[in-house]
Design an enzyme around this catalytic site. Structure first.
Site, PDB file in Angstrom:
ATOM      1  CB  ALA A 243       7.578 -22.098  12.071  1.00  0.00           C
TER       2      ALA A 243
ATOM      3  CD  GLN B 107       4.402 -28.954  16.370  1.00  0.00           C
ATOM      4  OE1 GLN B 107       3.727 -27.928  16.239  1.00  0.00           O
ATOM      5  NE2 GLN B 107       4.074 -29.914  17.204  1.00  0.00           N
ATOM      6  CB  VAL B 108      11.976 -28.387  15.634  1.00  0.00           C
ATOM      7  CG1 VAL B 108      13.223 -29.202  15.949  1.00  0.00           C
ATOM      8  CG2 VAL B 108      12.028 -27.881  14.195  1.00  0.00           C
TER       9      VAL B 108
ATOM     10  CG  ASP C 236      17.055 -16.393   5.762  1.00  0.00           C
ATOM     11  OD1 ASP C 236      17.697 -15.344   5.989  1.00  0.00           O
ATOM     12  OD2 ASP C 236      15.867 -16.542   6.103  1.00  0.00           O
TER      13      ASP C 236
HETATM   14  N1  LIG Z   1      19.262 -29.954  14.518  1.00  0.00           N
HETATM   15  C1  LIG Z   1      18.773 -29.112  15.434  1.00  0.00           C
HETATM   16  N2  LIG Z   1      19.317 -29.052  16.670  1.00  0.00           N
HETATM   17  C2  LIG Z   1      18.827 -28.194  17.604  1.00  0.00           C
HETATM   18  N3  LIG Z   1      17.786 -27.371  17.413  1.00  0.00           N
HETATM   19  C3  LIG Z   1      17.194 -27.378  16.203  1.00  0.00           C
HETATM   20  C4  LIG Z   1      17.646 -28.251  15.162  1.00  0.00           C
HETATM   21  N4  LIG Z   1      16.882 -28.049  14.068  1.00  0.00           N
HETATM   22  C5  LIG Z   1      15.993 -27.090  14.413  1.00  0.00           C
HETATM   23  N5  LIG Z   1      16.155 -26.684  15.686  1.00  0.00           N
HETATM   24  C6  LIG Z   1      15.387 -25.640  16.402  1.00  0.00           C
HETATM   25  O1  LIG Z   1      14.142 -25.471  15.768  1.00  0.00           O
HETATM   26  C7  LIG Z   1      14.025 -24.129  15.241  1.00  0.00           C
HETATM   27  C8  LIG Z   1      13.262 -24.169  13.921  1.00  0.00           C
HETATM   28  O2  LIG Z   1      13.946 -25.007  12.979  1.00  0.00           O
HETATM   29  P1  LIG Z   1      14.138 -24.581  11.467  1.00  0.00           P
HETATM   30  O3  LIG Z   1      14.755 -25.721  10.754  1.00  0.00           O
HETATM   31  O4  LIG Z   1      14.846 -23.264  11.435  1.00  0.00           O
HETATM   32  O5  LIG Z   1      12.636 -24.422  11.019  1.00  0.00           O
HETATM   33  P2  LIG Z   1      11.890 -23.263  10.232  1.00  0.00           P
HETATM   34  O6  LIG Z   1      11.979 -23.670   8.809  1.00  0.00           O
HETATM   35  O7  LIG Z   1      10.516 -23.310  10.779  1.00  0.00           O
HETATM   36  O8  LIG Z   1      12.589 -21.971  10.508  1.00  0.00           O
HETATM   37  C9  LIG Z   1      15.448 -23.631  15.138  1.00  0.00           C
HETATM   38  O9  LIG Z   1      15.502 -22.227  15.189  1.00  0.00           O
HETATM   39  C10 LIG Z   1      16.090 -24.301  16.333  1.00  0.00           C
HETATM   40  O10 LIG Z   1      15.794 -23.600  17.527  1.00  0.00           O
END
Ligand SMILES: Nc1ncnc2c1ncn2[C@@H]1O[C@H](COP(=O)(O)OP(=O)(O)O)[C@@H](O)[C@H]1O
Ligand SMILES: [Mg+2]
Length: 481
Positions: free
Chosen positions: A136, A140-141, A290
């Protein structure tokens, strides 16, 4: 005064709005003076300085925001939760903001992680997936494995993000200051206050240690709860730009196949979600701001995982008590009382049109109650009541606004999970009742109020359950101290 670089960015931003359909508003607020001559001529030529057709503006607003980069995407996401600042049509449109951008290079990921964690890559992880799970505008994750075999999610911030965001925040602050001075019509919407709040949120969010702190706090609050799953934070691997947390395995709410394969009871999960959100807000006083489907994970045994604690709300005890009072009066159709308590938590001044607001509230609440339309739920009525405030110069604490929006989000996730919510089903009144009674977070109170009524247990004006819940809040806080 803005520096040369900031000025360049200012022009870029204003021109994006001018070409995006907002030239009329730039003209009205005198900001059109700041754009280039070429832009001004084009706007005159195409008649852009005339009042635009308002109906399509939210859509164009989203498009402009999308092309202006991370700060604006974040601004849009926050605005989508704040109907007290912008009209509800804009909130709805901003919910659709696309925050998927191409990932940054794996070399950069490695460099940021090594720089921040101060150790070579190979010493920290036994596996690290090069392809991110999500990418995003802020971060990124990646999925990875620690040396001891624990699966983790590593959230890494985009390179040079802070510099870009800080520049945009300076520009936004200059613009709102200018607007509030030059354009009286925008004053009730309090752009300076909005920009300040937004800057605070954004600065907090780009330091991942804050998100980690909120995540740990909510996790601690749910200790012993068998259905709520909040990732554990690996603090020694977490910095301003890197967040390492437990990997949450499960299904996306939209993934029908995965939900079925994991034997997830959707109806049960919807109810669980509503209860957990309600418990966070009312019992713990800190809640996920959210909880949209992208931030939730449906897990085996009907557990529910929460991700992304970038935006959280806090409700002090006093506010929680009042909120319960409002909700309990609402479910009993005691609108006068509900309105009285709603006004008690509002910020009003001599400029507020309290009488106008009161009658608006009455019409919102009574039309919700008399409505046979499926979408008319109590949470939406409550949300609209809060959102309506700004039009009468009646303001609410930001966390309360966030709470009302969170309820609506929770309810829509419930609707997503429970197929009975299909509007085309003929038995509308029956479904409507099911939704109100089964799905709505309000059911939680409603059921207990019913019990309290049956047993005639009233102390002062509080139903028994409310008293029990308040006791629970107090116990929880005693435990904390
Ligand atoms: N602890 C976690 N375990 C598994 N997937 C995760 C985890 N943290 C994030 N993700 C994946 O990464 C995506 C983006 O993480 P998020 O924290 O929501 O970031 P953003 O702030 O960009 O929305 C999530 O929708 C999920 O698919
Ligand atoms: Mg997210």
């Amino acid at each position: 005064m803005l520096g040369w670089q900031d000025n360049k960015r200012l022009v870029e931003i204003l021109e994006a709005f001018a070409y995006g359909g907002f030239a009329y508003y730039l003209h009205k607020s005198s900001l059109s003076k700041c754009v280039s001559l070429k832009c001004r001529i084009r706007c005159w030529f195409y008649g852009c300085f005339c009042p635009p057709e308002e109906k399509s503006l939210p859509f164009y607003f989203r498009k402009v925001i999308e092309c202006l980069g991370p700060t604006f995407i974040k601004l849009g996401q926050i605005l989508s939760l704040r109907p007290d600042f912008i009209p509800v049509e804009y909130c709805d449109e901003l919910r659709k903001l696309q925050d998927k951008v191409p990932p940054f290079s794996f070399e950069d990921v490695k460099q940021i992680v090594e720089e921040d964690l101060g150790q070579p890559w190979s010493k920290l992880f036994s596996r690290f997936d090069e392809q991110p799970i999500a990418s995003a505008s802020i971060a990124q994750v990646h999925k990875a494995k620690l040396k001891d075999g624990t699966l983790v999610a590593v959230k890494v911030q985009r390179p040079q993000l802070v510099e870009r965001i800080e520049q945009d925040l300076r520009v936004i602050s200059w613009v709102v200051d200018f607007m509030e001075r030059k354009w009286e019509k925008c004053r009730p919407y309090r752009p300076i206050k909005l920009a300040e709040e937004f800057s605070d949120w954004t600065r907090r969010e780009i330091d991942f240690r804050n998100e980690a702190k909120y995540m740990s706090e909510v996790r601690e609050n749910f200790k012993g709860n068998r259905v709520a799953v909040i990732p554990r934070v690996f603090w020694d691997l977490t910095t301003r730009r890197v967040l390492v947390m437990q990997f949450i395995e499960g299904c996306n709410m939209y993934d029908e196949h995965c939900l079925a394969k994991s034997k997830i009871n959707r109806k049960k999960l919807a109810t669980t979600g509503a209860r957990l959100m309600f418990e966070q807000a009312i019992v713990h006083g800190i809640f996920h701001g959210d909880p949209h489907p992208g931030n939730l994970v449906a897990m085996r045994q009907n557990k529910l995982g929460f991700l992304d604690f970038g935006i959280i709300g806090r409700l002090p005890k006093d506010l929680r008590k009042r909120l319960l009072l409002i909700l309990s009066h609402l479910v009993r159709k005691e609108f006068d009382e509900a309105i009285k308590h709603t006004l008690e938590i509002a910020e009003t001044s001599t400029e507020s049109n309290i009488q106008g607001y009161k009658s608006k509230l009455y019409s919102i609440f009574s039309s919700w109650y008399g409505s046979t339309v499926l979408e008319a739920t109590m949470t939406k009525a409550f949300f609209n009541a809060i959102a309506e405030g700004v039009h009468h110069k009646v303001y609410f604490p930001p966390d309360l606004v966030l709470f009302s929006k969170m309820l609506v989000t929770t309810e829509s996730v419930g609707a997503l999970l429970n197929p009975d919510f299909d509007i085309s089903v003929h038995a509308r009144p029956f479904i409507e009742e099911t939704m109100r009674a089964e799905m709505s977070p309000i059911k939680f109170i409603k059921g207990f109020i019913k019990n309290a009524l049956e047993y005639g247990e009233f102390i002062e004006e509080l139903p028994m359950y409310i008293i029990k819940l308040i006791k629970k809040i107090e116990e929880h806080e005693r435990k904390d101290n």
